[in-house]
Design a protein around this motif. Structure first.
Motif, PDB file in Angstrom:
ATOM      1  N   LEU A 225       0.828  -1.211   0.000  1.00 23.92           N
ATOM      2  CA  LEU A 225       0.000   0.000   0.000  1.00 23.92           C
ATOM      3  C   LEU A 225       0.860   1.258   0.000  1.00 23.92           C
ATOM      4  CD1 LEU A 225      -2.959  -0.804   2.410  1.00 23.92           C
ATOM      5  CD2 LEU A 225      -3.082  -0.261  -0.024  1.00 23.92           C
ATOM      6  N   LEU A 226       1.929   1.265   0.765  1.00 25.30           N
ATOM      7  CA  LEU A 226       2.824   2.419   0.766  1.00 25.30           C
ATOM      8  C   LEU A 226       3.369   2.669  -0.632  1.00 25.30           C
ATOM      9  CD1 LEU A 226       4.760   1.819   4.097  1.00 25.30           C
ATOM     10  CD2 LEU A 226       3.422   3.869   3.551  1.00 25.30           C
ATOM     11  N   ARG A 227       3.778   1.605  -1.301  1.00 24.18           N
ATOM     12  CA  ARG A 227       4.290   1.750  -2.675  1.00 24.18           C
ATOM     13  C   ARG A 227       3.219   2.294  -3.608  1.00 24.18           C
ATOM     14  NH1 ARG A 227       6.916  -3.744  -1.977  1.00 24.18           N
ATOM     15  NH2 ARG A 227       9.107  -3.270  -1.634  1.00 24.18           N
ATOM     16  N   GLU A 228       2.001   1.766  -3.500  1.00 26.61           N
ATOM     17  CA  GLU A 228       0.903   2.219  -4.363  1.00 26.61           C
ATOM     18  C   GLU A 228       0.554   3.681  -4.103  1.00 26.61           C
ATOM     19  OE1 GLU A 228      -2.634  -0.198  -4.380  1.00 26.61           O
ATOM     20  OE2 GLU A 228      -1.417  -2.027  -4.264  1.00 26.61           O
ATOM     21  N   CYS A 229       0.495   4.057  -2.849  1.00 29.36           N
ATOM     22  CA  CYS A 229       0.054   5.399  -2.477  1.00 29.36           C
ATOM     23  C   CYS A 229       1.137   6.454  -2.607  1.00 29.36           C
ATOM     24  CB  CYS A 229      -0.474   5.398  -1.035  1.00 29.36           C
ATOM     25  SG  CYS A 229      -1.975   4.437  -0.821  1.00 29.36           S
ATOM     26  N   ALA A 230       2.383   6.084  -2.357  1.00 33.19           N
ATOM     27  CA  ALA A 230       3.428   7.104  -2.294  1.00 33.19           C
ATOM     28  C   ALA A 230       4.714   6.735  -3.033  1.00 33.19           C
ATOM     29  CB  ALA A 230       3.751   7.399  -0.837  1.00 33.19           C
TER      30      ALA A 230
ATOM     31  N   LEU B  88      12.647   5.062   5.783  1.00 30.38           N
ATOM     32  CA  LEU B  88      12.172   4.279   4.643  1.00 30.38           C
ATOM     33  C   LEU B  88      11.817   5.176   3.459  1.00 30.38           C
ATOM     34  CD1 LEU B  88       9.859   1.751   6.530  1.00 30.38           C
ATOM     35  CD2 LEU B  88      12.141   1.317   5.571  1.00 30.38           C
ATOM     36  N   GLY B  89      11.926   6.484   3.671  1.00 30.93           N
ATOM     37  CA  GLY B  89      11.631   7.429   2.600  1.00 30.93           C
ATOM     38  C   GLY B  89      10.184   7.890   2.570  1.00 30.93           C
ATOM     39  N   TYR B  90       9.446   7.672   3.657  1.00 27.10           N
ATOM     40  CA  TYR B  90       8.039   8.074   3.710  1.00 27.10           C
ATOM     41  C   TYR B  90       7.835   9.169   4.748  1.00 27.10           C
ATOM     42  CZ  TYR B  90       7.267   3.962   0.905  1.00 27.10           C
ATOM     43  OH  TYR B  90       7.312   3.041  -0.105  1.00 27.10           O
ATOM     44  N   ASP B  91       7.238  10.263   4.304  1.00 27.31           N
ATOM     45  CA  ASP B  91       6.935  11.358   5.221  1.00 27.31           C
ATOM     46  C   ASP B  91       5.503  11.221   5.733  1.00 27.31           C
ATOM     47  OD1 ASP B  91       5.334  12.130   3.092  1.00 27.31           O
ATOM     48  OD2 ASP B  91       6.543  13.877   2.577  1.00 27.31           O
ATOM     49  N   SER B  92       5.075  12.182   6.518  1.00 29.45           N
ATOM     50  CA  SER B  92       3.737  12.114   7.105  1.00 29.45           C
ATOM     51  C   SER B  92       2.643  12.138   6.041  1.00 29.45           C
ATOM     52  CB  SER B  92       3.531  13.247   8.108  1.00 29.45           C
ATOM     53  OG  SER B  92       3.696  14.500   7.474  1.00 29.45           O
ATOM     54  N   LEU B  93       2.872  12.809   4.925  1.00 36.96           N
ATOM     55  CA  LEU B  93       1.882  12.836   3.849  1.00 36.96           C
ATOM     56  C   LEU B  93       1.706  11.445   3.246  1.00 36.96           C
ATOM     57  CD1 LEU B  93      -0.070  14.358   2.066  1.00 36.96           C
ATOM     58  CD2 LEU B  93       1.843  14.977   0.592  1.00 36.96           C
ATOM     59  N   ALA B  94       2.790  10.711   3.072  1.00 37.31           N
ATOM     60  CA  ALA B  94       2.712   9.349   2.538  1.00 37.31           C
ATOM     61  C   ALA B  94       1.916   8.447   3.473  1.00 37.31           C
ATOM     62  CB  ALA B  94       4.110   8.791   2.318  1.00 37.31           C
TER      63      ALA B  94
ATOM     64  N   VAL C 214      15.886   2.021  -0.693  1.00 37.81           N
ATOM     65  CA  VAL C 214      15.381   1.346   0.499  1.00 37.81           C
ATOM     66  C   VAL C 214      14.820  -0.014   0.127  1.00 37.81           C
ATOM     67  CG1 VAL C 214      13.681   1.469   2.367  1.00 37.81           C
ATOM     68  CG2 VAL C 214      14.816   3.538   1.588  1.00 37.81           C
ATOM     69  N   ASP C 215      15.228  -1.041   0.869  1.00 41.16           N
ATOM     70  CA  ASP C 215      14.748  -2.397   0.652  1.00 41.16           C
ATOM     71  C   ASP C 215      13.538  -2.640   1.540  1.00 41.16           C
ATOM     72  OD1 ASP C 215      14.349  -5.091   0.164  1.00 41.16           O
ATOM     73  OD2 ASP C 215      16.106  -5.740   1.302  1.00 41.16           O
ATOM     74  N   LEU C 216      12.339  -2.510   0.971  1.00 41.11           N
ATOM     75  CA  LEU C 216      11.121  -2.732   1.739  1.00 41.11           C
ATOM     76  C   LEU C 216      10.836  -4.213   1.939  1.00 41.11           C
ATOM     77  CD1 LEU C 216       8.722  -0.001   0.332  1.00 41.11           C
ATOM     78  CD2 LEU C 216       9.878  -0.028   2.531  1.00 41.11           C
ATOM     79  N   GLU C 217      11.604  -5.063   1.302  1.00 40.32           N
ATOM     80  CA  GLU C 217      11.420  -6.505   1.448  1.00 40.32           C
ATOM     81  C   GLU C 217      12.140  -7.022   2.688  1.00 40.32           C
ATOM     82  OE1 GLU C 217       9.264  -7.991  -0.524  1.00 40.32           O
ATOM     83  OE2 GLU C 217       9.066  -6.114  -1.617  1.00 40.32           O
ATOM     84  N   GLY C 218      13.026  -6.242   3.244  1.00 38.81           N
ATOM     85  CA  GLY C 218      13.781  -6.655   4.420  1.00 38.81           C
ATOM     86  C   GLY C 218      12.957  -6.509   5.690  1.00 38.81           C
ATOM     87  N   ASP C 219      13.619  -6.610   6.820  1.00 37.32           N
ATOM     88  CA  ASP C 219      12.973  -6.468   8.117  1.00 37.32           C
ATOM     89  C   ASP C 219      12.833  -4.984   8.428  1.00 37.32           C
ATOM     90  OD1 ASP C 219      11.934  -6.767  10.626  1.00 37.32           O
ATOM     91  OD2 ASP C 219      13.795  -7.467  11.549  1.00 37.32           O
TER      92      ASP C 219
END
Length: 84
Positions: A9-14, A34-40, A20-25
């Motif tokens: 969902l983060l990838r789809e929305c923002a 992770l590269g996501y701000d409050s807007l994301a 950044v490896d979102l597949e990791g822990d």
């Protein structure tokens, strides 16, 4: 909801930071790292609220700095909605 669903969902929305490896822990990695701000996170929250017909506590969501903390809020609301 689990971490795989949340990162999708983060990838789809923002989008996603290629560095950044979102597949990791990433459960305890701050959203900012992770590269996501409050807007994301807000965009993702809106999508979850629409898709699951829930209302998430805005203050709690704003204070959730990691995916683990965020998932606890989401899953708590989903559990209370289903009576589980």
């Amino acid at each position: 909801m689990n971490i795989t669903e949340l990162t999708a969902l983060l990838r789809e929305c923002a989008g996603a930071d290629e560095m950044v490896d979102l597949e990791g822990d990433v459960l305890d990695v701050p959203f900012a790292d992770l590269g996501y701000d409050s807007l994301a996170v807000l965009q993702t929250t809106g999508r979850i609220e629409r898709d699951y017909a829930v209302s998430l506590d805005e203050e709690a969501v704003a204070e959730a700095e990691t995916p683990r903390a965020y998932l606890e809020i989401v899953n708590s609301e989903l559990s209370s909605r289903t009576g589980a």
